[in-house]
Every structure is written in C-alpha cells, then in structure tokens.
Design a protein around this motif. Structure first.
Motif, PDB file in Angstrom:
ATOM      1  N   GLU A  39      43.765  48.662  36.531  1.00  0.00           N
ATOM      2  CA  GLU A  39      43.191  47.928  37.668  1.00  0.00           C
ATOM      3  C   GLU A  39      41.936  47.153  37.286  1.00  0.00           C
ATOM      4  O   GLU A  39      41.667  46.087  37.848  1.00  0.00           O
ATOM      5  CB  GLU A  39      42.833  48.893  38.807  1.00  0.00           C
ATOM      6  CG  GLU A  39      44.009  49.348  39.615  1.00  0.00           C
ATOM      7  CD  GLU A  39      43.600  50.266  40.747  1.00  0.00           C
ATOM      8  OE1 GLU A  39      44.203  50.157  41.821  1.00  0.00           O
ATOM      9  OE2 GLU A  39      42.665  51.081  40.557  1.00  0.00           O
ATOM     10  N   HIS A  40      41.199  47.644  36.325  1.00  0.00           N
ATOM     11  CA  HIS A  40      39.968  46.966  35.910  1.00  0.00           C
ATOM     12  C   HIS A  40      40.246  45.643  35.204  1.00  0.00           C
ATOM     13  O   HIS A  40      39.333  44.837  35.024  1.00  0.00           O
ATOM     14  CB  HIS A  40      39.124  47.879  35.013  1.00  0.00           C
ATOM     15  CG  HIS A  40      38.588  49.049  35.753  1.00  0.00           C
ATOM     16  ND1 HIS A  40      37.462  48.981  36.536  1.00  0.00           N
ATOM     17  CD2 HIS A  40      39.051  50.323  35.858  1.00  0.00           C
ATOM     18  CE1 HIS A  40      37.238  50.159  37.082  1.00  0.00           C
ATOM     19  NE2 HIS A  40      38.185  50.994  36.687  1.00  0.00           N
ATOM     20  N   PHE A  41      41.483  45.421  34.814  1.00  0.00           N
ATOM     21  CA  PHE A  41      41.860  44.195  34.118  1.00  0.00           C
ATOM     22  C   PHE A  41      42.875  43.373  34.916  1.00  0.00           C
ATOM     23  O   PHE A  41      43.475  42.446  34.385  1.00  0.00           O
ATOM     24  CB  PHE A  41      42.441  44.538  32.736  1.00  0.00           C
ATOM     25  CG  PHE A  41      41.470  45.309  31.888  1.00  0.00           C
ATOM     26  CD1 PHE A  41      40.480  44.653  31.180  1.00  0.00           C
ATOM     27  CD2 PHE A  41      41.532  46.695  31.824  1.00  0.00           C
ATOM     28  CE1 PHE A  41      39.569  45.366  30.406  1.00  0.00           C
ATOM     29  CE2 PHE A  41      40.632  47.415  31.048  1.00  0.00           C
ATOM     30  CZ  PHE A  41      39.644  46.743  30.343  1.00  0.00           C
ATOM     31  N   GLN A  42      43.081  43.727  36.171  1.00  0.00           N
ATOM     32  CA  GLN A  42      44.131  43.110  36.974  1.00  0.00           C
ATOM     33  C   GLN A  42      43.950  41.598  37.115  1.00  0.00           C
ATOM     34  O   GLN A  42      44.911  40.857  37.000  1.00  0.00           O
ATOM     35  CB  GLN A  42      44.175  43.754  38.360  1.00  0.00           C
ATOM     36  CG  GLN A  42      45.316  43.247  39.211  1.00  0.00           C
ATOM     37  CD  GLN A  42      45.461  44.060  40.493  1.00  0.00           C
ATOM     38  OE1 GLN A  42      44.679  44.964  40.767  1.00  0.00           O
ATOM     39  NE2 GLN A  42      46.461  43.727  41.261  1.00  0.00           N
ATOM     40  N   PHE A  48      34.660  43.016  32.759  1.00  0.00           N
ATOM     41  CA  PHE A  48      34.943  44.328  33.338  1.00  0.00           C
ATOM     42  C   PHE A  48      33.716  45.224  33.207  1.00  0.00           C
ATOM     43  O   PHE A  48      32.816  44.968  32.413  1.00  0.00           O
ATOM     44  CB  PHE A  48      36.152  44.972  32.663  1.00  0.00           C
ATOM     45  CG  PHE A  48      36.004  45.174  31.176  1.00  0.00           C
ATOM     46  CD1 PHE A  48      35.443  46.339  30.678  1.00  0.00           C
ATOM     47  CD2 PHE A  48      36.409  44.199  30.286  1.00  0.00           C
ATOM     48  CE1 PHE A  48      35.288  46.529  29.316  1.00  0.00           C
ATOM     49  CE2 PHE A  48      36.270  44.378  28.913  1.00  0.00           C
ATOM     50  CZ  PHE A  48      35.708  45.540  28.426  1.00  0.00           C
ATOM     51  N   ASP A  49      33.699  46.252  34.010  1.00  0.00           N
ATOM     52  CA  ASP A  49      32.630  47.242  34.007  1.00  0.00           C
ATOM     53  C   ASP A  49      32.951  48.281  32.926  1.00  0.00           C
ATOM     54  O   ASP A  49      33.856  49.100  33.097  1.00  0.00           O
ATOM     55  CB  ASP A  49      32.549  47.875  35.394  1.00  0.00           C
ATOM     56  CG  ASP A  49      31.480  48.944  35.519  1.00  0.00           C
ATOM     57  OD1 ASP A  49      31.039  49.497  34.489  1.00  0.00           O
ATOM     58  OD2 ASP A  49      31.101  49.239  36.669  1.00  0.00           O
TER      59      ASP A  49
END
Length: 94
Positions: A39-42, A48-49
């Motif tokens: 999800e962080h790369f969606q 990204f965090d």
C-alpha cells in the motif's frame, strides 16, 4: 539468528499467540502484512514513509520467521537452498 528466534518466540508465547499459530494462519498473516507493505507504493514508487515501510517489512519478517519456527525449519537453511536453486536457473552475468 538464535537471539532473534528467542525474542520472537517468547514475545508470541507471552501473549498466547502460539496456540493460534497454524501454517495456514501464519501464511495468511504474511500475505496481509505484505499487502499493507505494498500500500505504501500504490500510487508512487519513490515518495514513501521509510519508517512506515520498515514497520510493515518487520511484520512480514516476524510472521515469516514465526512460520519457520512453527514448522521447525531453519530460515538460514531454506534461504541458502533457495538461493542455490535460483543460481542454477539464473547464472551470473559475465
């Protein structure tokens, strides 16, 4: 690795999680956590965090290692064997 194994096993034992561990439940948890990582790369690849990504990566690793320990397999051994297999199929570039 032995110290990490001890830490993970004791953490899970103290919370009563070992009893609910089955291969299927651990496999499901790995997939769920991997999806949370993804999800962080969606919508973007490079923004990204890092802390949040590391948290999700840790979850994937904890569940993966827990599954190894539950099944009585050494993570180092199965990784080594897999890398040998992959090396046979994909030789080094020259």
């Amino acid at each position: 690795m032995e110290e990490l194994k001890k830490t993970i096993v004791e953490f899970r034992e103290k919370r009563g999680w070992i009893e609910s561990n089955t291969e299927a439940n651990l496999a499901r948890s790995i997939i769920i956590e991997a999806a949370e990582l993804l999800e962080h790369f969606q919508w973007q690849d490079n923004n990204f965090d890092k802390k949040a990504v590391c948290d999700e990566l840790a979850d994937v690793l904890i569940y993966s290692l827990s599954m190894c320990y539950h099944m009585g397999v050494d993570p180092k051994d199965i990784i080594t064997e897999k890398l040998k297999d992959v090396a046979r199929r994909y030789p080094e570039k020259k």
